[in-house]
Scaffold this motif. Structure first.
Motif, PDB file in Angstrom:
ATOM      1  N   LEU A 180       9.279  -5.066   0.247  1.00 46.16           N
ATOM      2  CA  LEU A 180       8.545  -4.583   1.422  1.00 46.16           C
ATOM      3  C   LEU A 180       7.528  -5.610   1.896  1.00 46.16           C
ATOM      4  N   THR A 181       7.618  -5.938   3.179  1.00 44.65           N
ATOM      5  CA  THR A 181       6.690  -6.881   3.815  1.00 44.65           C
ATOM      6  C   THR A 181       6.062  -6.201   5.018  1.00 44.65           C
TER       7      THR A 181
ATOM      8  N   SER B 179       3.742  -8.976   0.703  1.00 43.95           N
ATOM      9  CA  SER B 179       4.731 -10.055   0.647  1.00 43.95           C
ATOM     10  C   SER B 179       5.813  -9.747  -0.375  1.00 43.95           C
ATOM     11  N   GLY B 180       6.703  -8.835  -0.027  1.00 42.89           N
ATOM     12  CA  GLY B 180       7.821  -8.536  -0.910  1.00 42.89           C
ATOM     13  C   GLY B 180       7.462  -7.611  -2.046  1.00 42.89           C
TER      14      GLY B 180
ATOM     15  N   ASP C 271      16.160   5.916   3.030  1.00 42.42           N
ATOM     16  CA  ASP C 271      15.274   4.870   3.529  1.00 42.42           C
ATOM     17  C   ASP C 271      14.456   5.398   4.709  1.00 42.42           C
TER      18      ASP C 271
ATOM     19  N   THR D 254       0.390 -11.537   7.538  1.00 44.58           N
ATOM     20  CA  THR D 254       1.173 -10.839   6.519  1.00 44.58           C
ATOM     21  C   THR D 254       0.260 -10.456   5.372  1.00 44.58           C
TER      22      THR D 254
ATOM     23  N   THR E 246       7.687  -5.160   8.315  1.00 41.86           N
ATOM     24  CA  THR E 246       8.501  -6.169   8.994  1.00 41.86           C
ATOM     25  C   THR E 246       9.846  -6.364   8.293  1.00 41.86           C
ATOM     26  N   SER E 247       9.915  -5.976   7.020  1.00 47.68           N
ATOM     27  CA  SER E 247      11.185  -6.024   6.299  1.00 47.68           C
ATOM     28  C   SER E 247      11.059  -5.198   5.028  1.00 47.68           C
ATOM     29  N   GLY E 248      12.200  -4.946   4.396  1.00 47.60           N
ATOM     30  CA  GLY E 248      12.213  -4.205   3.146  1.00 47.60           C
ATOM     31  C   GLY E 248      12.577  -2.744   3.336  1.00 47.60           C
ATOM     32  N   ARG E 249      12.632  -2.029   2.220  1.00 52.68           N
ATOM     33  CA  ARG E 249      13.035  -0.621   2.247  1.00 52.68           C
ATOM     34  C   ARG E 249      12.018   0.236   1.504  1.00 52.68           C
TER      35      ARG E 249
END
Length: 233
Positions: free
Chosen positions: A9-10, A20-21, A66, A17, A56-59
């Motif tokens: 997850l970002t 960061s993941g 999700d 940001t 911005t990204s990830g689940r």
């Protein structure tokens, strides 16, 4: 079963940001304590899980579904509730009005009566404006408000903030009771005693990442790591 699984997850604000993941998971009925120094992204993670910050990204998987990027109301309907830092109660509303607004309808496990049985102090304050409550009573009201949405997953951001040790002990007992009722907890906390009393696992954040995760017993036994990551003895 896994109630919450966060994968890569970002998220952040504008062009900055913060997360960061992030990878973490909480089993159904479990409690994960999220620790870290100020400014590492703990509150941002909670707000992202609740849909108040867009990833911005990830689940973000709730029981395998999700929900990353969904609106907060849809995430709430999926079974997530938040107790925000600072409580954020509606000061001009009475306790009774606050609880009535939070109630999701009939056929729910948590009703006003069951919540008041759990938090009898609020029953004594039903006609009082929320802004006139003590800090501990306001925190109890914030938890009651969240419970009335009937959550499977409860996100708590610094519930001990500004409270006397005796009130923090009451919060600890309450959260332990909720675990016994099957509510899954993600607890962001600076008070290590509260986190250790409630949670079976501890994760530590640094610079927007999870850098350490172990059982609570392992974390308490490894004082050198706790001092390195948190600056505490």
């Amino acid at each position: 079963m896994t109630a919450l699984a966060v994968e890569a997850l970002t998220a952040g604000y504008d062009r900055s940001t913060v997360l960061s993941g992030i990878d973490l998971s909480v089993p159904t009925g479990g409690a994960l304590g999220l620790l870290g120094r100020n400014g590492v992204g703990k509150s941002t993670l909670v707000m992202t899980l609740m849909g108040l910050v867009s990833p911005t990204s990830g689940r973000v998987l709730l029981d395998g579904r999700d929900v990353a990027g969904l609106r907060p109301d849809l995430i709430a309907r999926a079974g997530v509730a938040i107790v925000p830092q600072g409580r954020r109660i509606w000061a001009s509303l009475s306790v009774a009005e606050t609880l009535a607004l939070a109630t999701r309808g009939h056929g729910r496990r948590w009703t006003v009566d069951t919540v008041l049985d759990l938090l009898p102090r609020l029953r004594e304050r039903l006609g009082q404006q929320a802004g006139q409550l003590s800090g501990g009573e306001q925190q109890m009201l914030a938890i009651a408000r969240a419970l009335l949405t009937d959550p499977a997953l409860l996100l708590l951001d610094e519930p001990s903030d500004g409270l006397a040790p005796a009130i923090v002990d009451q919060i600890s007992q309450l959260l332990t009771t909720l675990r016994g009722e099957g509510v899954t907890l993600l607890l962001v906390e600076q008070d290590l005693h509260l986190a250790f009393a409630v949670c079976d696992r501890i994760a530590v954040m640094e610079k927007g990442r999870i850098v350490h995760e172990v059982t609570t017993a392992e974390f308490r036994a490894d004082r050198a790591t706790a001092h390195r990551l948190l600056g505490v003895a």
